[in-house]
Design a protein around this motif. Structure first.
Motif, PDB file in Angstrom:
ATOM      1  N   THR A  20       1.728  88.472  34.616  1.00  0.00           N
ATOM      2  CA  THR A  20       0.533  88.558  35.457  1.00  0.00           C
ATOM      3  C   THR A  20       0.322  87.251  36.220  1.00  0.00           C
ATOM      4  O   THR A  20       0.356  87.238  37.442  1.00  0.00           O
ATOM      5  CB  THR A  20      -0.706  88.905  34.604  1.00  0.00           C
ATOM      6  N   LEU A  21       0.118  86.158  35.501  1.00  0.00           N
ATOM      7  CA  LEU A  21      -0.006  84.857  36.160  1.00  0.00           C
ATOM      8  C   LEU A  21       1.342  84.151  36.283  1.00  0.00           C
ATOM      9  O   LEU A  21       1.552  83.374  37.212  1.00  0.00           O
ATOM     10  CB  LEU A  21      -0.991  83.954  35.417  1.00  0.00           C
ATOM     11  N   VAL A  22       2.239  84.392  35.323  1.00  0.00           N
ATOM     12  CA  VAL A  22       3.561  83.755  35.368  1.00  0.00           C
ATOM     13  C   VAL A  22       4.666  84.749  35.048  1.00  0.00           C
ATOM     14  O   VAL A  22       4.449  85.739  34.351  1.00  0.00           O
ATOM     15  CB  VAL A  22       3.683  82.544  34.389  1.00  0.00           C
ATOM     16  N   GLU A  23       5.849  84.446  35.583  1.00  0.00           N
ATOM     17  CA  GLU A  23       7.071  85.143  35.186  1.00  0.00           C
ATOM     18  C   GLU A  23       7.599  84.392  33.979  1.00  0.00           C
ATOM     19  O   GLU A  23       7.965  83.225  34.077  1.00  0.00           O
ATOM     20  CB  GLU A  23       8.105  85.103  36.309  1.00  0.00           C
ATOM     21  N   PHE A  24       7.617  85.058  32.850  1.00  0.00           N
ATOM     22  CA  PHE A  24       7.882  84.396  31.574  1.00  0.00           C
ATOM     23  C   PHE A  24       9.302  84.645  31.065  1.00  0.00           C
ATOM     24  O   PHE A  24       9.935  83.775  30.502  1.00  0.00           O
ATOM     25  CB  PHE A  24       6.847  84.929  30.577  1.00  0.00           C
ATOM     26  N   ASN A  25       9.785  85.863  31.230  1.00  0.00           N
ATOM     27  CA  ASN A  25      11.172  86.227  30.906  1.00  0.00           C
ATOM     28  C   ASN A  25      11.585  85.943  29.463  1.00  0.00           C
ATOM     29  O   ASN A  25      12.559  85.240  29.213  1.00  0.00           O
ATOM     30  CB  ASN A  25      12.151  85.550  31.877  1.00  0.00           C
ATOM     31  N   LYS A  68       8.538  76.742  29.342  1.00  0.00           N
ATOM     32  CA  LYS A  68       9.089  75.589  30.066  1.00  0.00           C
ATOM     33  C   LYS A  68       9.857  76.010  31.316  1.00  0.00           C
ATOM     34  O   LYS A  68       9.982  75.246  32.264  1.00  0.00           O
ATOM     35  CB  LYS A  68       9.988  74.775  29.135  1.00  0.00           C
ATOM     36  N   LYS A  69      10.363  77.261  31.325  1.00  0.00           N
ATOM     37  CA  LYS A  69      11.139  77.762  32.466  1.00  0.00           C
ATOM     38  C   LYS A  69      10.320  78.706  33.360  1.00  0.00           C
ATOM     39  O   LYS A  69      10.830  79.210  34.354  1.00  0.00           O
ATOM     40  CB  LYS A  69      12.365  78.525  31.968  1.00  0.00           C
ATOM     41  N   ALA A  70       9.087  78.960  32.986  1.00  0.00           N
ATOM     42  CA  ALA A  70       8.269  79.957  33.689  1.00  0.00           C
ATOM     43  C   ALA A  70       8.011  79.568  35.140  1.00  0.00           C
ATOM     44  O   ALA A  70       7.998  78.386  35.492  1.00  0.00           O
ATOM     45  CB  ALA A  70       6.945  80.149  32.960  1.00  0.00           C
ATOM     46  N   LYS A  71       7.792  80.596  35.957  1.00  0.00           N
ATOM     47  CA  LYS A  71       7.411  80.408  37.357  1.00  0.00           C
ATOM     48  C   LYS A  71       6.093  81.117  37.591  1.00  0.00           C
ATOM     49  O   LYS A  71       5.831  82.155  36.994  1.00  0.00           O
ATOM     50  CB  LYS A  71       8.469  81.033  38.281  1.00  0.00           C
ATOM     51  N   LEU A  72       5.288  80.562  38.480  1.00  0.00           N
ATOM     52  CA  LEU A  72       4.034  81.225  38.836  1.00  0.00           C
ATOM     53  C   LEU A  72       4.320  82.522  39.587  1.00  0.00           C
ATOM     54  O   LEU A  72       5.244  82.593  40.404  1.00  0.00           O
ATOM     55  CB  LEU A  72       3.175  80.325  39.721  1.00  0.00           C
ATOM     56  N   MET A  73       3.526  83.534  39.318  1.00  0.00           N
ATOM     57  CA  MET A  73       3.612  84.778  40.071  1.00  0.00           C
ATOM     58  C   MET A  73       3.057  84.523  41.476  1.00  0.00           C
ATOM     59  O   MET A  73       2.250  83.604  41.674  1.00  0.00           O
ATOM     60  CB  MET A  73       2.777  85.868  39.384  1.00  0.00           C
ATOM     61  N   PRO A  74       3.485  85.332  42.445  1.00  0.00           N
ATOM     62  CA  PRO A  74       2.968  85.155  43.802  1.00  0.00           C
ATOM     63  C   PRO A  74       1.435  85.185  43.824  1.00  0.00           C
ATOM     64  O   PRO A  74       0.813  86.049  43.217  1.00  0.00           O
ATOM     65  CB  PRO A  74       3.548  86.361  44.557  1.00  0.00           C
TER      66      PRO A  74
END
Length: 194
Positions: A20-25, A68-74
């Protein structure tokens, strides 16, 4: 903005984190294999296990690495900043560990009014973490919206009495009918900001 939404505003926003807020994978299949979990839901399987503490530590290690590797969602940062500017309360309710949220909040400089993890309340789909968020923000359920990407987010929000928004992805369309609102991007939440 459609007329249907033009007069609806919320002053408290409860966000799921992962998806939702981050791509966590998180590598769910690898986690299941390492922990010997046959069931679909990792956390529920661990909580019923005699080696619960040991398995929770292993899960935490995966969550911290993923954070640590997460990216913010658009549009995640932008929507949080718009909510801040509007004086709305916002935060995260997640089934993940507290450390993973702290890493993400620090990594991206997120200004959150609350963070509720599985360490603070029974995990979603229980409504308890959402109710805790409402108490922290001093908001009534009808003043709040729960935003997430999974059926547990929708269930927890509804059970707590909030409106719900499902952030669509390629795996969750089957839950769309159960949410009050369906959005394709976090930017669509702008229509609910006073």
């Amino acid at each position: 903005m459609s007329a249907e939404y033009s007069s609806i505003v919320f002053r408290a926003y409860v966000f799921d984190m992962d998806g939702t807020l981050v791509e966590f994978n998180l590598p769910f299949d690898r986690i299941r294999e390492e922990l010997g979990i046959k069931g679909r839901y990792i956390l529920e399987s661990i909580m019923e296990d005699s080696k619960r503490e040991e398995k929770l530590e292993i899960l935490k290690e995966y969550e911290v690495r993923a954070a640590k590797k997460a990216k913010l969602m658009p549009y995640a940062r932008e929507i949080l900043e718009l909510l801040e500017d509007a004086g709305c309360r916002k935060g995260i309710v997640t089934r993940n560990c507290r450390e993973s949220v702290e890493i993400i909040a620090e990594k991206f400089g997120l200004n959150l009014d609350f963070v509720i993890t599985r360490d603070d309340a029974p995990p979603k789909p229980s409504p308890e973490p959402i109710k805790l968020a409402l108490r922290i923000t001093n908001a009534e359920p009808n003043e709040a919206i729960t935003v997430g990407d999974y059926i547990f987010d929708v269930m927890a929000g509804k059970l707590a009495g909030t409106k719900t928004a499902l952030l669509l992805n390629d795996k969750n369309e089957s839950f769309a009918e159960q949410a009050d609102y369906v959005i394709k991007c976090l930017s669509e939440l702008q229509r609910f900001i006073p």
